[in-house]
Design a protein around this motif. Structure first.
Motif, PDB file in Angstrom:
ATOM      1  N   PRO A   1       0.832  -1.211   0.000  1.00  0.00           N
ATOM      2  CA  PRO A   1       0.000   0.000   0.000  1.00  0.00           C
ATOM      3  C   PRO A   1       0.867   1.262   0.000  1.00  0.00           C
ATOM      4  CG  PRO A   1      -0.677  -1.523   1.742  1.00  0.00           C
ATOM      5  CD  PRO A   1       0.606  -2.044   1.179  1.00  0.00           C
ATOM      6  N   VAL A   2       0.416   2.272  -0.734  1.00  0.00           N
ATOM      7  CA  VAL A   2       1.109   3.565  -0.741  1.00  0.00           C
ATOM      8  C   VAL A   2       0.099   4.655  -0.402  1.00  0.00           C
ATOM      9  CG1 VAL A   2       2.932   2.918  -2.362  1.00  0.00           C
ATOM     10  CG2 VAL A   2       0.787   3.820  -3.251  1.00  0.00           C
ATOM     11  N   SER A   3       0.605   5.733   0.151  1.00  0.00           N
ATOM     12  CA  SER A   3      -0.237   6.870   0.495  1.00  0.00           C
ATOM     13  C   SER A   3      -0.235   7.835  -0.686  1.00  0.00           C
ATOM     14  CB  SER A   3       0.316   7.540   1.754  1.00  0.00           C
ATOM     15  OG  SER A   3      -0.460   8.666   2.064  1.00  0.00           O
TER      16      SER A   3
ATOM     17  N   ARG B   1      15.513   0.757 -10.701  1.00  0.00           N
ATOM     18  CA  ARG B   1      15.741   2.142 -10.253  1.00  0.00           C
ATOM     19  C   ARG B   1      14.445   2.955 -10.306  1.00  0.00           C
ATOM     20  NH1 ARG B   1      16.272   6.609 -13.256  1.00  0.00           N
ATOM     21  NH2 ARG B   1      16.458   5.424 -15.179  1.00  0.00           N
ATOM     22  N   ILE B   2      13.648   2.745 -11.340  1.00  0.00           N
ATOM     23  CA  ILE B   2      12.383   3.490 -11.485  1.00  0.00           C
ATOM     24  C   ILE B   2      11.423   3.089 -10.363  1.00  0.00           C
ATOM     25  CG2 ILE B   2      10.368   3.847 -12.962  1.00  0.00           C
ATOM     26  CD1 ILE B   2      12.842   5.248 -14.023  1.00  0.00           C
ATOM     27  N   HIS B   3      11.364   1.806 -10.059  1.00  0.00           N
ATOM     28  CA  HIS B   3      10.517   1.349  -8.952  1.00  0.00           C
ATOM     29  C   HIS B   3      10.976   1.971  -7.641  1.00  0.00           C
ATOM     30  CE1 HIS B   3       9.755  -1.626  -5.634  1.00  0.00           C
ATOM     31  NE2 HIS B   3       8.538  -1.282  -5.981  1.00  0.00           N
ATOM     32  N   GLN B   4      12.284   1.967  -7.402  1.00  0.00           N
ATOM     33  CA  GLN B   4      12.817   2.542  -6.159  1.00  0.00           C
ATOM     34  C   GLN B   4      12.507   4.029  -6.071  1.00  0.00           C
ATOM     35  OE1 GLN B   4      16.896   1.295  -6.687  1.00  0.00           O
ATOM     36  NE2 GLN B   4      16.611  -0.553  -5.451  1.00  0.00           N
ATOM     37  N   GLU B   5      12.669   4.737  -7.177  1.00  0.00           N
ATOM     38  CA  GLU B   5      12.388   6.176  -7.185  1.00  0.00           C
ATOM     39  C   GLU B   5      10.890   6.433  -6.959  1.00  0.00           C
ATOM     40  OE1 GLU B   5      13.993   7.716 -10.834  1.00  0.00           O
ATOM     41  OE2 GLU B   5      16.061   7.459 -10.147  1.00  0.00           O
ATOM     42  N   LEU B   6      10.034   5.608  -7.556  1.00  0.00           N
ATOM     43  CA  LEU B   6       8.592   5.749  -7.342  1.00  0.00           C
ATOM     44  C   LEU B   6       8.258   5.590  -5.863  1.00  0.00           C
ATOM     45  CD1 LEU B   6       5.589   5.844  -8.259  1.00  0.00           C
ATOM     46  CD2 LEU B   6       5.753   3.375  -8.623  1.00  0.00           C
ATOM     47  N   MET B   7       8.821   4.562  -5.244  1.00  0.00           N
ATOM     48  CA  MET B   7       8.494   4.282  -3.848  1.00  0.00           C
ATOM     49  C   MET B   7       9.034   5.351  -2.898  1.00  0.00           C
ATOM     50  SD  MET B   7       6.570   1.789  -4.186  1.00  0.00           S
ATOM     51  CE  MET B   7       6.283   1.203  -2.511  1.00  0.00           C
ATOM     52  N   SER B   8      10.113   6.023  -3.272  1.00  0.00           N
ATOM     53  CA  SER B   8      10.685   7.038  -2.379  1.00  0.00           C
ATOM     54  C   SER B   8      10.261   8.457  -2.752  1.00  0.00           C
ATOM     55  CB  SER B   8      12.210   6.930  -2.358  1.00  0.00           C
ATOM     56  OG  SER B   8      12.731   7.174  -3.647  1.00  0.00           O
ATOM     57  N   ALA B   9       9.444   8.593  -3.803  1.00  0.00           N
ATOM     58  CA  ALA B   9       9.012   9.924  -4.238  1.00  0.00           C
ATOM     59  C   ALA B   9       8.082  10.557  -3.204  1.00  0.00           C
ATOM     60  CB  ALA B   9       8.296   9.828  -5.583  1.00  0.00           C
ATOM     61  N   SER B  10       8.159  11.872  -3.079  1.00  0.00           N
ATOM     62  CA  SER B  10       7.279  12.569  -2.139  1.00  0.00           C
ATOM     63  C   SER B  10       5.832  12.512  -2.627  1.00  0.00           C
ATOM     64  CB  SER B  10       7.726  14.013  -1.943  1.00  0.00           C
ATOM     65  OG  SER B  10       7.747  14.683  -3.186  1.00  0.00           O
ATOM     66  N   SER B  11       5.629  12.440  -3.948  1.00  0.00           N
ATOM     67  CA  SER B  11       4.289  12.259  -4.520  1.00  0.00           C
ATOM     68  C   SER B  11       4.353  11.090  -5.495  1.00  0.00           C
ATOM     69  CB  SER B  11       3.821  13.519  -5.246  1.00  0.00           C
ATOM     70  OG  SER B  11       2.647  13.229  -5.979  1.00  0.00           O
TER      71      SER B  11
END
Length: 70
Positions: free
Chosen positions: A5-7, A41-51
């Motif tokens: 789950p993501v916010s 890398r794209i998955h990691q960046e998505l998960m750590s993105a502020s939005s």
């Protein structure tokens, strides 16, 4: 595929299979899409993105082939 789950106002959950480079996204409306040949890398960046939603629209939506799975 197991999703986490993501916010987000757009995304409900995100999963990723490193061996096949498939990114799976469930949207808040219940639809589920798989995006293909997505680097880890794209998955990691998505998960750590502020939005998560903004990152998805800027970097994933029109850049990878996909199928709706639900």
């Amino acid at each position: 595929m197991k999703r986490v789950p993501v916010s987000s106002s757009n995304l409900s959950s995100v999963g990723y299979d490193e061996s096949t480079q498939v990114l799976e996204i469930e949207f808040n409306g219940g639809r589920v899409y798989q995006y293909f040949n997505v680097p880890q890398r794209i998955h990691q960046e998505l998960m750590s993105a502020s939005s998560h939603g903004k990152y998805f629209h800027r970097n994933i939506k029109d850049n990878y082939s996909y199928d709706q799975v639900k």
